[in-house]
Design a protein around this motif. Structure first.
Motif, PDB file in Angstrom:
ATOM      1  N   THR A  30       0.836  -1.211   0.000  1.00 49.11           N
ATOM      2  CA  THR A  30       0.000   0.000   0.000  1.00 49.11           C
ATOM      3  C   THR A  30       0.869   1.258   0.000  1.00 49.11           C
ATOM      4  OG1 THR A  30      -1.606  -1.251   1.258  1.00 49.11           O
ATOM      5  CG2 THR A  30      -1.970   1.105   1.087  1.00 49.11           C
ATOM      6  N   VAL A  31       1.912   1.226   0.805  1.00 47.96           N
ATOM      7  CA  VAL A  31       2.828   2.370   0.832  1.00 47.96           C
ATOM      8  C   VAL A  31       3.446   2.581  -0.548  1.00 47.96           C
ATOM      9  CG1 VAL A  31       4.982   3.266   1.783  1.00 47.96           C
ATOM     10  CG2 VAL A  31       3.356   2.072   3.264  1.00 47.96           C
ATOM     11  N   LEU A  32       3.857   1.470  -1.155  1.00 49.19           N
ATOM     12  CA  LEU A  32       4.464   1.569  -2.483  1.00 49.19           C
ATOM     13  C   LEU A  32       3.467   2.103  -3.500  1.00 49.19           C
ATOM     14  CD1 LEU A  32       6.421  -1.796  -2.340  1.00 49.19           C
ATOM     15  CD2 LEU A  32       7.383   0.508  -2.248  1.00 49.19           C
ATOM     16  N   THR A  33       2.211   1.683  -3.371  1.00 45.62           N
ATOM     17  CA  THR A  33       1.175   2.193  -4.261  1.00 45.62           C
ATOM     18  C   THR A  33       1.079   3.708  -4.121  1.00 45.62           C
ATOM     19  OG1 THR A  33      -0.067   0.158  -3.967  1.00 45.62           O
ATOM     20  CG2 THR A  33      -1.254   2.023  -4.891  1.00 45.62           C
ATOM     21  N   TYR A  34       1.104   4.162  -2.868  1.00 44.06           N
ATOM     22  CA  TYR A  34       0.971   5.602  -2.644  1.00 44.06           C
ATOM     23  C   TYR A  34       2.150   6.387  -3.192  1.00 44.06           C
ATOM     24  CZ  TYR A  34      -3.420   5.821  -0.212  1.00 44.06           C
ATOM     25  OH  TYR A  34      -4.751   5.798   0.057  1.00 44.06           O
ATOM     26  N   ILE A  35       3.305   5.759  -3.254  1.00 45.54           N
ATOM     27  CA  ILE A  35       4.440   6.477  -3.846  1.00 45.54           C
ATOM     28  C   ILE A  35       4.157   6.792  -5.318  1.00 45.54           C
ATOM     29  CG2 ILE A  35       6.863   6.249  -4.555  1.00 45.54           C
ATOM     30  CD1 ILE A  35       7.487   5.144  -1.864  1.00 45.54           C
ATOM     31  N   TRP A  36       3.554   5.823  -6.017  1.00 48.08           N
ATOM     32  CA  TRP A  36       3.179   6.101  -7.420  1.00 48.08           C
ATOM     33  C   TRP A  36       2.145   7.209  -7.485  1.00 48.08           C
ATOM     34  CZ3 TRP A  36       6.648   4.644 -10.531  1.00 48.08           C
ATOM     35  CH2 TRP A  36       7.311   3.434 -10.369  1.00 48.08           C
ATOM     36  N   LEU A 289       9.687  12.440   0.074  1.00 51.21           N
ATOM     37  CA  LEU A 289       8.733  12.956   1.060  1.00 51.21           C
ATOM     38  C   LEU A 289       7.817  11.852   1.574  1.00 51.21           C
ATOM     39  CD1 LEU A 289       7.723  15.956   2.136  1.00 51.21           C
ATOM     40  CD2 LEU A 289       5.641  15.109   1.092  1.00 51.21           C
ATOM     41  N   TYR A 290       7.336  11.021   0.664  1.00 48.98           N
ATOM     42  CA  TYR A 290       6.395  10.018   1.134  1.00 48.98           C
ATOM     43  C   TYR A 290       7.086   8.959   1.997  1.00 48.98           C
ATOM     44  CZ  TYR A 290       2.021   7.666   1.538  1.00 48.98           C
ATOM     45  OH  TYR A 290       0.882   7.148   2.080  1.00 48.98           O
ATOM     46  N   SER A 291       8.308   8.597   1.617  1.00 48.81           N
ATOM     47  CA  SER A 291       9.059   7.646   2.447  1.00 48.81           C
ATOM     48  C   SER A 291       9.312   8.252   3.821  1.00 48.81           C
ATOM     49  CB  SER A 291      10.403   7.301   1.808  1.00 48.81           C
ATOM     50  OG  SER A 291      10.230   7.000   0.456  1.00 48.81           O
ATOM     51  N   ALA A 292       9.697   9.521   3.836  1.00 46.57           N
ATOM     52  CA  ALA A 292       9.957  10.192   5.110  1.00 46.57           C
ATOM     53  C   ALA A 292       8.692  10.222   5.953  1.00 46.57           C
ATOM     54  CB  ALA A 292      10.453  11.615   4.850  1.00 46.57           C
ATOM     55  N   LYS A 293       7.592  10.556   5.301  1.00 44.02           N
ATOM     56  CA  LYS A 293       6.331  10.643   6.026  1.00 44.02           C
ATOM     57  C   LYS A 293       5.975   9.297   6.659  1.00 44.02           C
ATOM     58  CE  LYS A 293       1.444  10.773   5.203  1.00 44.02           C
ATOM     59  NZ  LYS A 293       1.359   9.360   5.533  1.00 44.02           N
ATOM     60  N   GLU A 294       6.139   8.233   5.900  1.00 44.02           N
ATOM     61  CA  GLU A 294       5.806   6.899   6.419  1.00 44.02           C
ATOM     62  C   GLU A 294       6.745   6.493   7.558  1.00 44.02           C
ATOM     63  OE1 GLU A 294       3.297   4.616   5.859  1.00 44.02           O
ATOM     64  OE2 GLU A 294       2.427   6.410   4.951  1.00 44.02           O
ATOM     65  N   THR A 295       8.044   6.821   7.380  1.00 45.53           N
ATOM     66  CA  THR A 295       9.016   6.486   8.429  1.00 45.53           C
ATOM     67  C   THR A 295       8.695   7.251   9.703  1.00 45.53           C
ATOM     68  OG1 THR A 295      10.568   6.480   6.605  1.00 45.53           O
ATOM     69  CG2 THR A 295      11.483   6.198   8.805  1.00 45.53           C
ATOM     70  N   PHE A 296       8.481   8.541   9.553  1.00 43.62           N
ATOM     71  CA  PHE A 296       8.159   9.364  10.717  1.00 43.62           C
ATOM     72  C   PHE A 296       6.922   8.810  11.413  1.00 43.62           C
ATOM     73  CE2 PHE A 296      10.111  13.292   8.504  1.00 43.62           C
ATOM     74  CZ  PHE A 296      11.369  12.813   8.807  1.00 43.62           C
ATOM     75  N   THR A 298       5.775   5.834  11.427  1.00 44.14           N
ATOM     76  CA  THR A 298       6.018   4.566  12.089  1.00 44.14           C
ATOM     77  C   THR A 298       6.814   4.735  13.374  1.00 44.14           C
ATOM     78  OG1 THR A 298       6.151   3.620   9.885  1.00 44.14           O
ATOM     79  CG2 THR A 298       6.851   2.212  11.704  1.00 44.14           C
ATOM     80  N   TYR A 299       7.877   5.566  13.286  1.00 49.98           N
ATOM     81  CA  TYR A 299       8.802   5.628  14.412  1.00 49.98           C
ATOM     82  C   TYR A 299       8.593   6.807  15.345  1.00 49.98           C
ATOM     83  CZ  TYR A 299      11.175   1.995  11.843  1.00 49.98           C
ATOM     84  OH  TYR A 299      11.450   0.826  11.199  1.00 49.98           O
ATOM     85  N   LEU A 301       5.560   8.330  16.131  1.00 51.90           N
ATOM     86  CA  LEU A 301       4.134   8.516  16.304  1.00 51.90           C
ATOM     87  C   LEU A 301       3.843   9.696  17.229  1.00 51.90           C
ATOM     88  CD1 LEU A 301       1.854   6.939  15.046  1.00 51.90           C
ATOM     89  CD2 LEU A 301       1.480   5.832  17.236  1.00 51.90           C
ATOM     90  N   GLY A 302       2.999  10.576  16.750  1.00 51.51           N
ATOM     91  CA  GLY A 302       2.687  11.757  17.546  1.00 51.51           C
ATOM     92  C   GLY A 302       3.550  12.945  17.147  1.00 51.51           C
ATOM     93  N   TRP A 303       4.803  12.657  16.838  1.00 51.77           N
ATOM     94  CA  TRP A 303       5.711  13.735  16.440  1.00 51.77           C
ATOM     95  C   TRP A 303       5.933  13.758  14.930  1.00 51.77           C
ATOM     96  CZ3 TRP A 303       7.783  17.483  19.547  1.00 51.77           C
ATOM     97  CH2 TRP A 303       7.559  17.305  20.931  1.00 51.77           C
ATOM     98  N   ASP A 304       5.209  12.895  14.228  1.00 57.25           N
ATOM     99  CA  ASP A 304       5.471  12.769  12.793  1.00 57.25           C
ATOM    100  C   ASP A 304       5.241  14.073  12.033  1.00 57.25           C
ATOM    101  OD1 ASP A 304       2.805  12.234  13.577  1.00 57.25           O
ATOM    102  OD2 ASP A 304       2.349  11.558  11.557  1.00 57.25           O
ATOM    103  N   LYS A 305       4.180  14.807  12.421  1.00 60.64           N
ATOM    104  CA  LYS A 305       3.878  16.057  11.694  1.00 60.64           C
ATOM    105  C   LYS A 305       4.970  17.086  11.944  1.00 60.64           C
ATOM    106  CE  LYS A 305      -0.857  15.816  10.465  1.00 60.64           C
ATOM    107  NZ  LYS A 305      -1.588  14.885  11.338  1.00 60.64           N
ATOM    108  N   VAL A 306       5.496  17.083  13.174  1.00 58.05           N
ATOM    109  CA  VAL A 306       6.567  18.026  13.508  1.00 58.05           C
ATOM    110  C   VAL A 306       7.812  17.698  12.675  1.00 58.05           C
ATOM    111  CG1 VAL A 306       8.068  18.884  15.344  1.00 58.05           C
ATOM    112  CG2 VAL A 306       5.688  18.277  15.845  1.00 58.05           C
ATOM    113  N   ALA A 307       8.131  16.404  12.618  1.00 57.55           N
ATOM    114  CA  ALA A 307       9.309  15.979  11.859  1.00 57.55           C
ATOM    115  C   ALA A 307       9.153  16.343  10.387  1.00 57.55           C
ATOM    116  CB  ALA A 307       9.510  14.474  12.023  1.00 57.55           C
ATOM    117  N   LEU A 308       7.950  16.121   9.861  1.00 53.07           N
ATOM    118  CA  LEU A 308       7.706  16.434   8.458  1.00 53.07           C
ATOM    119  C   LEU A 308       7.848  17.936   8.209  1.00 53.07           C
ATOM    120  CD1 LEU A 308       6.967  14.610   6.087  1.00 53.07           C
ATOM    121  CD2 LEU A 308       4.603  15.343   6.363  1.00 53.07           C
ATOM    122  N   GLY A 309       7.293  18.698   9.132  1.00 49.88           N
ATOM    123  CA  GLY A 309       7.396  20.154   9.023  1.00 49.88           C
ATOM    124  C   GLY A 309       8.843  20.605   9.037  1.00 49.88           C
TER     125      GLY A 309
END
Ligand SMILES: Nc1ncnc2c1ncn2[C@@H]1O[C@H](COP(=O)(O)OP(=O)(O)OP(=O)(O)O)[C@@H](O)[C@H]1O
Ligand SMILES: [Mg+2]
Lengths: 344, 244
Positions: A30-36, A289-296, A298-299, A301-309
């Protein structure tokens, strides 16, 4: 040219890996699908945003329109389920294998056509304006579409719609089918856009970006080119939207279809991150970006939006021209020293 | 026959009257000059002619057509192009690309998603050589010097095979030794390609050399017009220049 050859080898290698990757990583399909999906989003945004220099904050509109039009066609083409339910948002249609794919195909194409018509109508209204004014006009597009959709009971209003069930008797599973479908659409979009950017049309878009007054004074009907560019983007965005609605299985006007804070912003950030105005930039940006978003997610949680920002901030501050732009500048420096091109 | 006919054109910006009752004729196949002190309304007149802004009153006739209400691209497509006083080029594109996109792409819109044809590419090379930029053809136009950009812009306008060119100070910023070459080229374009020229020029030597007929603007009105030697000795013209 050697460079072109090298590039082609890379493309084929990448495609070969992409083709077998779902077999190797079945849990991440599913993640790979979203990358496309993200690659399509970033590429389509860049046609106006990068190549033409017209920032649009409203492209999410076409994504959502494709999603809704397709969903309606899928729901109503082979059954008029509307009467059997009190609430539209609860309708789930059960289709045979052929019904499912026929309605999906026709729904997707219809969505793309409606999006193109919308792009032409809207574009005629606001693409006559210059850069910033256009950008401001597009700000409210997604939000307006969400508001309007939320008021239409036929579209499930605020509660949204449910996509038809994937026919379980079909030989290919749902995840695999959509993975390859998006791979196909993304690759088609990539090659088509690559061809377009090398054509007379592509150069006209660049001319508008560099000096629209000059382009006009040279007889180029700039507004028509901008509208055409936006329509091409809308076409592929709507196809992506139609597919995503089915992947998620549930459509909602605010959170999914016309979701500015997610898809709407991502497509812009990805293109800029990778390097806007290039063919590879949006692809690279989407993957990173999408890989980063998924990693953030996963690892952290809760701070993912901050990390992405934070990631976005770093890019904007340190790589304002995107990753490709950064390397291009470096290369140009060494090129101008090493190659005799300038003198040739 | 007059290719361009401007009749009693008025144009003001808010309170500033930039052009008042301005008339001029440009006969087909000729080179006509416009002179005048800074701020006398020369560029404004060009902008009015090419449809950059609507005029307040008056008539502008090009090649037998009233054009004062047409848009810029429409007028350009009738065969009248202008170059800018401040150069207008596509800075992030190479010289070749600048030239290619200046070909008439809409004429063959069915091929719009194809690369440029061989004929276009040959014309590009020929014209870049004509203005002496062939060796620079793969440089980004934005990296050229100001004078080179002027030459590029001139070559770009030739790609469209126009009937008439409006040149806003073509020699300003061009290195003095190159100016003679530029004059030759302007004349060559006029004689060999039959392109009618209307040239704004501050350099008296250039305009006296080039133009067969000269108009002099001052404070937005047409002060005088005549042959180069007539203008050169016209007391009103001399006063306008010295007085300003
Ligand atoms: N866009 C504008 N808005 C307001 N005023 C303007 C504008 N363009 C020109 N003007 C004014 O109109 C007058 C004529 O300007 P114009 O540029 O036509 O002069 P010019 O003869 O081309 O001068 P120069 O030789 O310096 O190029 C000037 O007083 C100028 O300040
Ligand atoms: Mg001027």
């Amino acid at each position: 040219m050697m460079k072109e050859n090298k590039q082609n080898t890379l493309i084929w290698l990448g495609l070969a890996i992409s083709a077998i990757v779902p077999l190797l990583l079945p849990n991440h399909i599913t993640v790979l699908t979203y990358i496309w999906v993200m690659i399509i989003l970033a590429l389509t945004w860049d046609m106006l945003g990068g190549q033409t220099g017209y920032t649009s904050f409203g492209n999410i509109l076409f994504f959502g329109v494709g999603m809704y039009v397709c969903a309606v066609v899928q729901r109503d083409m082979f059954s008029s389920g509307l009467e059997r339910f009190e609430r539209v948002s609860e309708i789930v249609v059960n289709l045979s294998v052929s019904e499912y794919f026929i309605s999906l195909a026709i729904g997707t194409i219809s969505g793309a056509i409606v999006a193109v018509i919308l792009a032409i109508i809207l574009g005629s209204g606001i693409l006559g304006m210059r850069g910033h004014y256009f950008a401001i006009c597009t700000l409210g597009l997604g939000h307006a579409a969400a508001e309007i959709t939320s008021g239409i009971e036929y579209l499930g209003a605020g509660s949204g719609m449910v996509a038809p069930l994937y026919p379980s008797e079909f030989l290919m599973g749902k995840e695999v089918f959509y993975y390859y479908s998006f791979l196909l659409v993304a690759v088609a979009t990539f090659f088509l856009f690559k061809k377009i950017y090398k054509s007379q049309f592509g150069l006209a878009l660049n001319a508008i970006r560099d000096n629209e007054n000059k382009a006009e004074s040279m007889g180029i009907h700039t507004t028509q080119y901008k509208i055409a560019g936006w329509s091409i983007s809308a076409f592929f965005l709507a196809i992506a939207g139609a597919g995503v609605g089915n992947v998620i299985g549930f459509i909602d006007p605010v959170e999914i279809a016309f979701s500015g804070p997610t898809f709407g912003v991502w497509m812009i950030v990805m293109a800029i991150l990778g390097g806007k105005g290039t063919i590879w930039g949006p692809v690279l940006g989407a993957i990173i970006l999408y890989s980063a978003k998924e990693t953030f997610w996963t690892y952290l949680l809760g701070w993912d939006k901050v990390a992405l920002g934070l990631l976005i901030l770093i890019v904007v501050v340190y790589f304002p021209k995107g990753i490709l732009g950064y390397f291009k500048d470096k290369k140009q420096l060494s090129d101008s020293v090493l190659s005799p091109k300038g003198e040739g | 026959m007059n290719l361009l006919n401007v009749k009693s054109v008025d144009k003001s910006y808010g309170g500033v009257i930039a052009n008042h009752d301005v008339s001029l004729n440009v006969p087909e196949g000729k080179i006509v000059g416009i002179i005048g002190p800074n701020g006398s309304g020369k560029t404004t007149l060009f902008n009015s002619i090419v449809g950059h802004h609507p005029i307040d009153s008056g008539e502008i006739n090009f090649d037998g057509k009233e054009i004062s209400s047409l848009t810029i691209p429409k007028i350009a497509r009738l065969g009248m192009l202008r170059t800018f006083q401040q150069t207008h080029i596509y800075g992030k594109m190479t010289c070749v690309q600048n030239m290619q996109i200046s070909s008439d792409i809409d004429a063959n819109w069915k091929r719009i998603f194809n690369p440029f044809s061989k004929e276009v590419d040959e014309m590009v090379d020929e014209l870049l050589a004509f203005v002496g930029l062939y060796k620079k053809r793969f440089l980004l136009a934005g990296d050229l010097s100001f004078g080179q950009q002027k030459l590029l812009e001139f070559a770009m306008s030739l790609m469209k095979k126009p009937k008439m060119l409006l040149l806003d100070e073509p020699t300003a910023g061009v290195n003095p030794t190159l100016i003679n070459g530029l004059i030759d080229r302007l004349r060559q374009v006029n004689e060999e390609k039959g392109i009618t020229l209307l040239v704004i020029e501050h350099n008296m030597r250039v305009v006296m050399n080039l133009a067969e007929h000269i108009y002099c603007l001052a404070n937005g009105t047409m002060l005088a017009d005549g042959k180069p030697d007539e203008i050169q000795n016209d007391k009103r013209v001399i006063d306008a220049y010295l007085g300003n």
